[in-house]
Design a protein around this motif. Sequence first.
Motif, PDB file in Angstrom:
ATOM      1  N   ILE A   1       1.006  -1.243   0.002  1.00 41.23           N
ATOM      2  CA  ILE A   1       0.167   0.113   0.110  1.00 41.23           C
ATOM      3  C   ILE A   1       0.892   1.385   0.049  1.00 41.23           C
ATOM      4  CG2 ILE A   1      -1.863   1.239   1.274  1.00 41.23           C
ATOM      5  CD1 ILE A   1      -2.854  -1.253   2.309  1.00 41.23           C
ATOM      6  N   HIS A   2       0.678   2.142  -0.944  1.00 40.99           N
ATOM      7  CA  HIS A   2       1.309   3.391  -1.106  1.00 40.99           C
ATOM      8  C   HIS A   2       0.051   4.507  -0.781  1.00 40.99           C
ATOM      9  CE1 HIS A   2       4.901   1.437  -2.737  1.00 40.99           C
ATOM     10  NE2 HIS A   2       4.058   0.979  -3.733  1.00 40.99           N
ATOM     11  N   SER A   3       0.595   5.514  -0.178  1.00 37.03           N
ATOM     12  CA  SER A   3      -0.567   6.589  -0.210  1.00 37.03           C
ATOM     13  C   SER A   3       0.171   7.801  -0.791  1.00 37.03           C
ATOM     14  CB  SER A   3      -0.927   6.603   1.366  1.00 37.03           C
ATOM     15  OG  SER A   3      -0.137   6.979   2.024  1.00 37.03           O
ATOM     16  N   ALA A   4      -1.048   9.052  -0.920  1.00 38.39           N
ATOM     17  CA  ALA A   4      -0.404  10.133  -1.436  1.00 38.39           C
ATOM     18  C   ALA A   4      -1.456  11.164  -1.067  1.00 38.39           C
ATOM     19  CB  ALA A   4      -0.307  10.383  -2.726  1.00 38.39           C
ATOM     20  N   GLY A   5      -1.172  12.552  -0.343  1.00 40.58           N
ATOM     21  CA  GLY A   5      -2.098  13.573  -0.066  1.00 40.58           C
ATOM     22  C   GLY A   5      -2.767  14.332  -1.053  1.00 40.58           C
ATOM     23  N   SER A   6      -2.120  14.180  -2.197  1.00 44.19           N
ATOM     24  CA  SER A   6      -2.769  14.936  -3.358  1.00 44.19           C
ATOM     25  C   SER A   6      -2.734  14.351  -4.563  1.00 44.19           C
ATOM     26  CB  SER A   6      -2.068  16.405  -3.346  1.00 44.19           C
ATOM     27  OG  SER A   6      -0.570  16.320  -3.892  1.00 44.19           O
ATOM     28  N   GLY A   7      -3.277  14.818  -5.737  1.00 47.72           N
ATOM     29  CA  GLY A   7      -3.072  14.264  -7.047  1.00 47.72           C
ATOM     30  C   GLY A   7      -1.844  14.390  -7.589  1.00 47.72           C
ATOM     31  N   ARG A   8      -1.256  15.472  -7.418  1.00 43.78           N
ATOM     32  CA  ARG A   8       0.331  15.741  -7.753  1.00 43.78           C
ATOM     33  C   ARG A   8       1.297  14.847  -7.184  1.00 43.78           C
ATOM     34  NH1 ARG A   8       2.170  19.916 -10.220  1.00 43.78           N
ATOM     35  NH2 ARG A   8       0.271  21.232  -9.962  1.00 43.78           N
ATOM     36  N   ALA A   9       1.182  14.440  -5.880  1.00 42.13           N
ATOM     37  CA  ALA A   9       1.952  13.653  -5.168  1.00 42.13           C
ATOM     38  C   ALA A   9       1.866  12.089  -5.603  1.00 42.13           C
ATOM     39  CB  ALA A   9       1.775  13.548  -3.501  1.00 42.13           C
ATOM     40  N   GLY A  10       0.440  12.101  -5.974  1.00 46.31           N
ATOM     41  CA  GLY A  10       0.181  10.547  -6.539  1.00 46.31           C
ATOM     42  C   GLY A  10       0.779  10.422  -7.822  1.00 46.31           C
ATOM     43  N   LEU A  11       0.911  11.352  -8.703  1.00 44.21           N
ATOM     44  CA  LEU A  11       1.532  11.195  -9.751  1.00 44.21           C
ATOM     45  C   LEU A  11       2.805  10.962  -9.627  1.00 44.21           C
ATOM     46  CD1 LEU A  11      -0.252  14.008 -12.104  1.00 44.21           C
ATOM     47  CD2 LEU A  11      -0.824  11.464 -12.228  1.00 44.21           C
ATOM     48  N   GLU A  12       3.485  11.780  -8.923  1.00 43.67           N
ATOM     49  CA  GLU A  12       5.007  11.576  -8.515  1.00 43.67           C
ATOM     50  C   GLU A  12       5.519  10.219  -8.309  1.00 43.67           C
ATOM     51  OE1 GLU A  12       5.781  14.521  -5.885  1.00 43.67           O
ATOM     52  OE2 GLU A  12       5.786  16.340  -7.239  1.00 43.67           O
ATOM     53  N   LEU A  13       4.333   9.591  -7.407  1.00 43.65           N
ATOM     54  CA  LEU A  13       4.799   8.245  -6.794  1.00 43.65           C
ATOM     55  C   LEU A  13       4.828   7.318  -7.800  1.00 43.65           C
ATOM     56  CD1 LEU A  13       3.775   7.004  -3.517  1.00 43.65           C
ATOM     57  CD2 LEU A  13       3.202   5.641  -5.301  1.00 43.65           C
ATOM     58  N   LEU A  14       3.657   7.536  -8.949  1.00 44.86           N
ATOM     59  CA  LEU A  14       3.540   6.329  -9.793  1.00 44.86           C
ATOM     60  C   LEU A  14       4.939   6.473 -10.742  1.00 44.86           C
ATOM     61  CD1 LEU A  14      -0.128   7.187 -10.744  1.00 44.86           C
ATOM     62  CD2 LEU A  14       0.711   5.002 -10.138  1.00 44.86           C
ATOM     63  N   GLU A  15       5.415   7.623 -11.028  1.00 45.07           N
ATOM     64  CA  GLU A  15       6.714   7.681 -11.610  1.00 45.07           C
ATOM     65  C   GLU A  15       7.595   6.818 -11.131  1.00 45.07           C
ATOM     66  OE1 GLU A  15       7.620  11.832 -11.979  1.00 45.07           O
ATOM     67  OE2 GLU A  15       5.974  12.159 -13.640  1.00 45.07           O
ATOM     68  N   ARG A  16       7.602   6.674  -9.568  1.00 45.71           N
ATOM     69  CA  ARG A  16       8.732   6.027  -9.132  1.00 45.71           C
ATOM     70  C   ARG A  16       8.361   4.584  -8.903  1.00 45.71           C
ATOM     71  NH1 ARG A  16       7.877  10.096  -5.498  1.00 45.71           N
ATOM     72  NH2 ARG A  16       7.317   8.589  -4.139  1.00 45.71           N
ATOM     73  N   GLU A  17       7.079   4.117  -8.544  1.00 46.77           N
ATOM     74  CA  GLU A  17       6.747   3.059  -8.087  1.00 46.77           C
ATOM     75  C   GLU A  17       5.715   2.422  -9.238  1.00 46.77           C
ATOM     76  OE1 GLU A  17       7.961   1.534  -5.300  1.00 46.77           O
ATOM     77  OE2 GLU A  17       8.852   3.055  -4.375  1.00 46.77           O
ATOM     78  N   PRO A  18       5.824   0.811  -9.156  1.00 42.22           N
ATOM     79  CA  PRO A  18       4.812   0.077 -10.003  1.00 42.22           C
ATOM     80  C   PRO A  18       3.520   0.177  -9.154  1.00 42.22           C
ATOM     81  CG  PRO A  18       6.588  -1.494  -9.316  1.00 42.22           C
ATOM     82  CD  PRO A  18       7.108   0.126  -8.873  1.00 42.22           C
ATOM     83  N   VAL A  19       2.381   0.287  -9.809  1.00 45.15           N
ATOM     84  CA  VAL A  19       1.005   0.287  -8.988  1.00 45.15           C
ATOM     85  C   VAL A  19      -0.028  -0.558  -9.783  1.00 45.15           C
ATOM     86  CG1 VAL A  19      -0.906   1.698  -8.180  1.00 45.15           C
ATOM     87  CG2 VAL A  19       1.653   2.330  -7.673  1.00 45.15           C
ATOM     88  N   ASP A  20      -0.785  -1.425  -9.285  1.00 43.94           N
ATOM     89  CA  ASP A  20      -1.743  -2.160  -9.856  1.00 43.94           C
ATOM     90  C   ASP A  20      -3.187  -1.469  -9.773  1.00 43.94           C
ATOM     91  OD1 ASP A  20      -0.243  -4.588 -10.634  1.00 43.94           O
ATOM     92  OD2 ASP A  20      -0.071  -4.741  -8.487  1.00 43.94           O
ATOM     93  N   LEU A  21      -3.282  -0.757  -8.933  1.00 44.89           N
ATOM     94  CA  LEU A  21      -4.705  -0.190  -8.602  1.00 44.89           C
ATOM     95  C   LEU A  21      -4.618   1.203  -7.888  1.00 44.89           C
ATOM     96  CD1 LEU A  21      -7.842  -1.834  -8.047  1.00 44.89           C
ATOM     97  CD2 LEU A  21      -7.431  -0.195  -6.534  1.00 44.89           C
ATOM     98  N   VAL A  22      -5.236   2.198  -8.503  1.00 47.27           N
ATOM     99  CA  VAL A  22      -5.371   3.529  -7.747  1.00 47.27           C
ATOM    100  C   VAL A  22      -6.667   3.742  -7.330  1.00 47.27           C
ATOM    101  CG1 VAL A  22      -5.208   6.095  -7.993  1.00 47.27           C
ATOM    102  CG2 VAL A  22      -3.417   4.671  -9.203  1.00 47.27           C
ATOM    103  N   ILE A  23      -6.842   4.105  -6.036  1.00 49.69           N
ATOM    104  CA  ILE A  23      -8.166   4.555  -5.270  1.00 49.69           C
ATOM    105  C   ILE A  23      -7.821   6.238  -5.104  1.00 49.69           C
ATOM    106  CG2 ILE A  23      -9.897   4.220  -3.694  1.00 49.69           C
ATOM    107  CD1 ILE A  23      -8.738   1.178  -3.387  1.00 49.69           C
ATOM    108  N   SER A  24      -8.677   7.023  -5.896  1.00 53.19           N
ATOM    109  CA  SER A  24      -8.687   8.270  -5.563  1.00 53.19           C
ATOM    110  C   SER A  24      -9.893   8.899  -4.911  1.00 53.19           C
ATOM    111  CB  SER A  24      -8.197   9.070  -6.598  1.00 53.19           C
ATOM    112  OG  SER A  24      -8.184  10.589  -6.647  1.00 53.19           O
TER     113      SER A  24
END
Length: 441
Positions: A35-58
């Motif tokens: 489980i990864h978490s982010a407090g904003s859409g921008r932070a979520g995009l930055e995390l996706l650039e670094r980590e492989p993710v199967d599913l996003v819940i926003s």
Amino acid sequence: MNDTTKTSASLLLVDDEPSILSALRRLLRPAGYTIHSAGSGRAGLELLEREPVDLVISDMRMPEMDGAKFLEQVRARWPEVTRMLLTGYADMDSTIAAINRGEIYRYVAKPWDDNELTLTIRDALERRRLQRENAHLLALTQQQNDALRELNASLELRVRERTAELEEANGSLKIANDKLKQNFVVSIKMFTGLMELRGGAMAGHSRRVADLARRIAQHLEIEGKALQDIFLAGLLHDIGKIGFPDALLNRPVVRMNGEERALYRKHPVAGESALMPLDELKEAARLVRLHHERFDGKGFPDGLAGLAIPLGARILAVASDYDGLQQGTLADRRLSADEAKAMLVQSRGKRYDSQIVDALLEMLGRPKADPNRGQEVRPADLRSGMVLARDLVGRDGVLLLAADYILDANLIRQIQDYARRDAPALVLQIRLDTRVVPEGT
């Protein structure tokens, strides 16, 4: 979803409220997800650039970048990532926008039901796993197809080269090679020949039936494997008679005694049994079994009726009887082509499928009008000396009395008994120029 998929799945939770993120982590952590978490859409995009993710819940409502815009960017940059949206009932317009722009897998209304949310996530991940497997299988299939095409191209080239060498050595080998391609059909014709060697009325019957059945099928726009099965069944439809004695083979059905007719009625099943071991002939074997079924359900061996009888078997019934009537294997005498057609017309909708009879008549022409058609007379009104204008056919399609037969008192009683017992609607055609013998003379 298997354990490997469950523990390897990676989730990204995006929400500007820490309490929501904490609640989601507590709910999902026991399932073994990363489980990864982010407090904003921008932070979520930055995390996706670094980590492989199967599913996003926003979450839908977030500052700077709402859930719709965030998921739209996720779809554009990481289309393989499954996208889900958390939203309140007051955000339906924004939710619809997110569905249209972000192509989300599912939206979940707040407050959510824990069990429903975990099941939705599990289904989404399973769907993604299946999509991956499907893509992998498609890629593997494409690779195998490419390899097969290359192999086939190589084999075709080698065959052409070898064929050219053989043609130079001996031109007759090309003819042998062409015949080799037809081995299957040749083998079938060989089986047919075993029957036709017996001679008599059997000679040539199967080949004529096969040819006529194929022409009727083509007239009805039947193609491909179904057309081939009908042709092969025509060639083999009498293979079950191979053990019949010569006397029975040459005896018209109408003249068989009870024991002989019982043996005769077994030949469709015997024919099917003989052909079933060959996979390529299984459907043809089924048509062989059923080609003596009647459209009114009074045939054999299974008593099928109407459209329950396969179309190929209905075609074979018409083609076989049309030839058999002319060869004298069904009636007491050989009929002309027009007489055989008239017999088929007389049994339309009873013994034969009307559609098939009509197709044959469209191909071969309708029977010429009978100038001696006469008048219709019911059995109770028959008188000695009356002359049949047309053949009298029994309910099983067997010829009982031929045209021009002169009736006497004994024969009239037999006809009346038959009508009471088996054919209450029976009507006979009597010549108009009949000279009735007065009763008592």
